[in-house]
Design a protein around this motif. Structure first.
Motif, PDB file in Angstrom:
ATOM      1  N   PRO A   1       0.838  -1.197   0.000  1.00 58.45           N
ATOM      2  CA  PRO A   1       0.000   0.000   0.000  1.00 58.45           C
ATOM      3  C   PRO A   1       0.874   1.248   0.000  1.00 58.45           C
ATOM      4  CG  PRO A   1       0.020  -1.025   2.171  1.00 58.45           C
ATOM      5  CD  PRO A   1       0.759  -1.948   1.251  1.00 58.45           C
ATOM      6  N   PRO A   2       0.361   2.354  -0.524  1.00 59.82           N
ATOM      7  CA  PRO A   2       1.135   3.601  -0.510  1.00 59.82           C
ATOM      8  C   PRO A   2       1.514   3.981   0.919  1.00 59.82           C
ATOM      9  CG  PRO A   2      -0.808   3.835  -1.899  1.00 59.82           C
ATOM     10  CD  PRO A   2      -0.940   2.516  -1.174  1.00 59.82           C
ATOM     11  N   ALA A   3       2.689   4.550   1.066  1.00 56.11           N
ATOM     12  CA  ALA A   3       3.185   4.951   2.375  1.00 56.11           C
ATOM     13  C   ALA A   3       3.111   6.468   2.513  1.00 56.11           C
ATOM     14  CB  ALA A   3       4.632   4.487   2.540  1.00 56.11           C
ATOM     15  N   ALA A   4       2.976   6.908   3.751  1.00 53.14           N
ATOM     16  CA  ALA A   4       3.048   8.339   4.040  1.00 53.14           C
ATOM     17  C   ALA A   4       4.512   8.704   4.226  1.00 53.14           C
ATOM     18  CB  ALA A   4       2.261   8.655   5.301  1.00 53.14           C
ATOM     19  N   LEU A   5       4.907   9.846   3.728  1.00 56.65           N
ATOM     20  CA  LEU A   5       6.282  10.291   3.892  1.00 56.65           C
ATOM     21  C   LEU A   5       6.523  10.683   5.344  1.00 56.65           C
ATOM     22  CD1 LEU A   5       6.727  12.409   0.646  1.00 56.65           C
ATOM     23  CD2 LEU A   5       7.504  10.081   1.102  1.00 56.65           C
ATOM     24  N   PRO A   6       7.732  10.454   5.850  1.00 59.28           N
ATOM     25  CA  PRO A   6       7.992  10.756   7.259  1.00 59.28           C
ATOM     26  C   PRO A   6       7.977  12.261   7.530  1.00 59.28           C
ATOM     27  CG  PRO A   6      10.010  10.092   6.154  1.00 59.28           C
ATOM     28  CD  PRO A   6       8.893   9.895   5.171  1.00 59.28           C
ATOM     29  N   THR A   7       7.476  12.603   8.693  1.00 61.81           N
ATOM     30  CA  THR A   7       7.451  14.009   9.103  1.00 61.81           C
ATOM     31  C   THR A   7       8.520  14.286  10.160  1.00 61.81           C
ATOM     32  OG1 THR A   7       5.769  13.516  10.762  1.00 61.81           O
ATOM     33  CG2 THR A   7       5.002  14.273   8.596  1.00 61.81           C
ATOM     34  N   ASP A   8       9.168  13.224  10.667  1.00 54.76           N
ATOM     35  CA  ASP A   8      10.186  13.387  11.709  1.00 54.76           C
ATOM     36  C   ASP A   8      11.605  13.316  11.160  1.00 54.76           C
ATOM     37  OD1 ASP A   8       9.966  10.699  11.024  1.00 54.76           O
ATOM     38  OD2 ASP A   8      10.437   9.987  13.045  1.00 54.76           O
ATOM     39  N   LYS A   9      11.741  13.304   9.827  1.00 50.39           N
ATOM     40  CA  LYS A   9      13.042  13.245   9.185  1.00 50.39           C
ATOM     41  C   LYS A   9      13.130  14.356   8.141  1.00 50.39           C
ATOM     42  CE  LYS A   9      13.942   8.316   9.826  1.00 50.39           C
ATOM     43  NZ  LYS A   9      13.123   8.243  10.997  1.00 50.39           N
TER      44      LYS A   9
END
Length: 141
Positions: A8-16
């Protein structure tokens, strides 16, 4: 009839932090037509060095690839986004985590996590010997 696994599509990280974007080309493929793992490793090493360079402020060397996981194949034409964060600052070294997401050529705007890694870089002097990592203050951050 066999089904092809498609994560499934992933969400891009917001902590990096986004530190590199690159598109692999046909010359970077292996015998299966996917992007050669060594090419991906070289890009991860480049991406991983971006944040430690801010701390080390001089020469550094990759001292360890602590972990490297290929989760999905990388294909020609994928837009790869490399995200990094510092996980440890030692006396002479900095350790980072790098996550790589592919935006498939055929599915623009959707991301798949293809690789994750943890690397350690060491600050070195002009003779190639370890040296202390300069200490940062709150004003430097």
């Amino acid at each position: 009839m066999s089904a092809v696994f498609s994560p499934p599509p992933a969400a891009l990280p917001t902590d990096k932090e986004l530190v590199l974007k690159v598109i692999p080309m046909p010359a970077d493929t292996n015998g299966n037509g996917d992007i050669f793992g060594g090419w991906v490793m070289a890009q991860v090493d480049l991406a991983g060095s971006v944040l430690p360079a801010r701390y080390i402020q001089g020469r550094m060397a990759t001292v360890a690839v602590n972990e490297f996981i290929f989760k999905q194949p990388v294909r020609v034409g994928d837009i790869l986004s490399f995200f990094s964060s510092i996980t440890r600052v030692g006396n002479t070294s900095v350790t980072v985590e790098v996550e790589v997401y592919a935006e498939r050529f055929s599915a623009q705007g959707q991301y798949v996590k293809v690789t994750e890694a943890r690397l350690t870089y060491v600050a070195i002097d002009e003779q190639g010997r370890p040296r202390p990592v300069p200490r940062r203050t709150a004003a430097d951050a």
